[in-house]
Design a protein around this motif. Structure first.
Motif, PDB file in Angstrom:
ATOM      1  N   GLY A 188     -83.907   1.547   7.235  1.00 36.17           N
ATOM      2  CA  GLY A 188     -83.275  -0.045   6.910  1.00 36.17           C
ATOM      3  C   GLY A 188     -81.855   0.038   7.417  1.00 36.17           C
ATOM      4  N   LYS A 189     -81.183   1.182   7.805  1.00 37.08           N
ATOM      5  CA  LYS A 189     -79.960   0.783   8.224  1.00 37.08           C
ATOM      6  C   LYS A 189     -79.689   1.360   9.509  1.00 37.08           C
ATOM      7  N   THR A 190     -78.661   0.834  10.543  1.00 38.01           N
ATOM      8  CA  THR A 190     -78.054   1.319  11.774  1.00 38.01           C
ATOM      9  C   THR A 190     -77.522   2.580  11.531  1.00 38.01           C
ATOM     10  N   VAL A 191     -78.060   3.500  12.680  1.00 36.21           N
ATOM     11  CA  VAL A 191     -77.252   4.841  12.758  1.00 36.21           C
ATOM     12  C   VAL A 191     -77.141   4.976  14.212  1.00 36.21           C
ATOM     13  N   THR A 192     -75.848   5.273  14.597  1.00 33.69           N
ATOM     14  CA  THR A 192     -75.535   5.299  15.984  1.00 33.69           C
ATOM     15  C   THR A 192     -75.681   6.902  16.364  1.00 33.69           C
ATOM     16  N   ILE A 193     -76.602   7.251  17.103  1.00 34.23           N
ATOM     17  CA  ILE A 193     -76.601   8.636  17.713  1.00 34.23           C
ATOM     18  C   ILE A 193     -75.754   8.942  18.604  1.00 34.23           C
ATOM     19  N   ARG A 194     -74.877   9.966  18.713  1.00 27.17           N
ATOM     20  CA  ARG A 194     -74.116  10.400  19.813  1.00 27.17           C
ATOM     21  C   ARG A 194     -73.749  11.894  19.570  1.00 27.17           C
ATOM     22  N   ARG A 195     -73.147  12.639  20.640  1.00 22.12           N
ATOM     23  CA  ARG A 195     -72.828  13.901  20.168  1.00 22.12           C
ATOM     24  C   ARG A 195     -71.544  14.058  19.731  1.00 22.12           C
ATOM     25  N   ILE A 196     -71.105  15.343  18.951  1.00 18.52           N
ATOM     26  CA  ILE A 196     -70.038  15.628  18.343  1.00 18.52           C
ATOM     27  C   ILE A 196     -68.875  15.693  19.373  1.00 18.52           C
ATOM     28  N   TYR A 218     -91.731  18.180  19.847  1.00 20.96           N
ATOM     29  CA  TYR A 218     -90.405  18.399  20.228  1.00 20.96           C
ATOM     30  C   TYR A 218     -90.388  19.878  19.743  1.00 20.96           C
ATOM     31  N   ARG A 219     -90.663  20.788  20.658  1.00 15.76           N
ATOM     32  CA  ARG A 219     -90.588  22.329  20.319  1.00 15.76           C
ATOM     33  C   ARG A 219     -89.269  22.643  19.647  1.00 15.76           C
ATOM     34  N   GLY A 220     -88.197  22.372  20.285  1.00 18.49           N
ATOM     35  CA  GLY A 220     -86.779  22.773  19.949  1.00 18.49           C
ATOM     36  C   GLY A 220     -86.400  22.408  18.438  1.00 18.49           C
ATOM     37  N   GLY A 221     -86.708  21.415  18.090  1.00 21.54           N
ATOM     38  CA  GLY A 221     -86.361  20.562  16.763  1.00 21.54           C
ATOM     39  C   GLY A 221     -85.092  20.697  16.497  1.00 21.54           C
ATOM     40  N   MET A 222     -84.856  20.671  15.171  1.00 19.43           N
ATOM     41  CA  MET A 222     -83.400  20.635  14.560  1.00 19.43           C
ATOM     42  C   MET A 222     -82.379  21.736  15.300  1.00 19.43           C
ATOM     43  N   GLN A 223     -82.953  22.884  15.456  1.00 15.65           N
ATOM     44  CA  GLN A 223     -82.034  23.982  16.129  1.00 15.65           C
ATOM     45  C   GLN A 223     -81.540  23.492  17.184  1.00 15.65           C
ATOM     46  N   ASP A 224     -82.184  23.088  18.040  1.00 16.99           N
ATOM     47  CA  ASP A 224     -81.895  22.396  19.404  1.00 16.99           C
ATOM     48  C   ASP A 224     -81.205  21.266  19.188  1.00 16.99           C
ATOM     49  N   TRP A 225     -81.500  20.118  18.439  1.00 14.95           N
ATOM     50  CA  TRP A 225     -80.619  19.119  18.206  1.00 14.95           C
ATOM     51  C   TRP A 225     -79.423  19.055  17.889  1.00 14.95           C
ATOM     52  N   VAL A 226     -79.227  19.972  17.073  1.00 14.39           N
ATOM     53  CA  VAL A 226     -77.733  20.265  16.322  1.00 14.39           C
ATOM     54  C   VAL A 226     -76.995  21.295  17.350  1.00 14.39           C
ATOM     55  N   SER A 227     -77.584  21.988  18.305  1.00 13.68           N
ATOM     56  CA  SER A 227     -77.199  22.746  18.966  1.00 13.68           C
ATOM     57  C   SER A 227     -76.185  22.035  20.106  1.00 13.68           C
ATOM     58  N   VAL A 228     -76.764  21.018  20.475  1.00 12.04           N
ATOM     59  CA  VAL A 228     -76.119  20.215  21.447  1.00 12.04           C
ATOM     60  C   VAL A 228     -75.293  18.967  20.823  1.00 12.04           C
ATOM     61  N   GLY A 229     -74.982  19.075  19.269  1.00 10.22           N
ATOM     62  CA  GLY A 229     -74.097  18.244  18.782  1.00 10.22           C
ATOM     63  C   GLY A 229     -74.370  16.710  18.605  1.00 10.22           C
ATOM     64  N   LEU A 230     -75.813  16.566  18.501  1.00  5.00           N
ATOM     65  CA  LEU A 230     -76.404  15.372  18.373  1.00  5.00           C
ATOM     66  C   LEU A 230     -76.449  14.818  16.783  1.00  5.00           C
ATOM     67  N   THR A 231     -76.150  13.604  16.522  1.00  5.21           N
ATOM     68  CA  THR A 231     -76.052  13.127  15.055  1.00  5.21           C
ATOM     69  C   THR A 231     -77.400  13.286  14.195  1.00  5.21           C
ATOM     70  N   THR A 232     -76.981  13.534  12.911  1.00  2.00           N
ATOM     71  CA  THR A 232     -78.091  13.927  11.858  1.00  2.00           C
ATOM     72  C   THR A 232     -77.786  12.962  10.912  1.00  2.00           C
TER      73      THR A 232
END
Length: 223
Positions: free
Chosen positions: A43-51, A206-220
């Motif tokens: 229910g809230k807007t979240v902006t996904i970006r890289r660190i 999405y085989r890479g899952g959270m480990q790949d997601w955070v490895s490229v600095g994307l928002t969680t």
């Protein structure tokens, strides 16, 4: 001569302005054409970006490289025939569809709630793997209750039950993920769903899952 110098100075000034604008914007874009993506999460807007920090590192929870196999074995690139394996940009593409109002797509975090506390992908829905899994093997000893699975299929995935059989014609396209290429939770769910008759083309992994997601600095996001 004066005109030539003035023209050179003007070009140099313009170059400095453009350089300043470039420096003012984020250096760590998602792609050259994409700086960020806005999605809805609970229910809230979240902006996904890289660190945007060249000194940022992978969170400690995903830094380990050694895990016991089984159950934490390296997963294949192709899990089930017909099920597409996707990466970060494809996940963002599905999230954009969802944020634009497409209710035929769902991003599913298959991990257990204790892992959700450490962060998940904005726009995802947590459906723990053991709520779906009915083909228990190895070290996974928790089966999903039949009523729970029934509710998930009907209420969450838009599967219809007709004459005691599942009708997947209007079922949602599911993009499932878990912790990474060593995590079997989402892959177990995909195998279970296909055995039940869920169309392979409506399942994405999405085989890479959270480990790949955070490895490229994307928002969680955390609960």
């Amino acid at each position: 001569m004066k005109y030539g110098k003035a023209l050179i100075n003007l070009i140099l000034a313009g170059t400095l302005v453009l350089a300043g604008q470039a420096l003012a914007g984020p250096k760590a874009k998602i792609t050259p054409a994409m700086e960020s993506l806005e999605v809805m999460h609970q229910g809230k807007t979240v902006t996904i970006r890289r660190i945007d920090d060249e000194n940022a590192t992978i969170p400690k929870a995903y830094a380990r490289t050694s895990r016991h196999c089984p159950p934490f074995c390296i997963q294949p690139m192709q899990l089930v025939p017909g099920v597409d394996t996707v990466g970060e940009l494809e996940v963002l593409g599905y999230l954009k569809r969802i944020s634009n109002g497409d209710r035929s797509v769902m991003l599913v975090d298959s991990r257990t709630p204790d892992w959700i506390q450490r962060g998940t992908i904005p726009g995802s829905v947590n459906i723990p793997w053991n709520w779906i899994n009915i083909d228990v093997a190895g070290n996974f000893e928790i089966e999903a209750e039949a009523e729970t699975l029934h509710d998930i299929l009907v209420k969450q995935f838009s599967v219809q039950e007709m004459d005691g059989k599942w009708d997947f014609r209007n079922a949602k396209t599911l993009v499932l993920f878990c912790n990474g290429i060593w995590c079997p939770q989402s892959s177990v769910n995909i195998k279970t769903l296909t055995k039940m008759g869920y169309p392979a083309y409506k399942l994405k992994w999405y085989r890479g899952g959270m480990q790949d997601w955070v490895s490229v600095g994307l928002t969680t996001v955390k609960p």
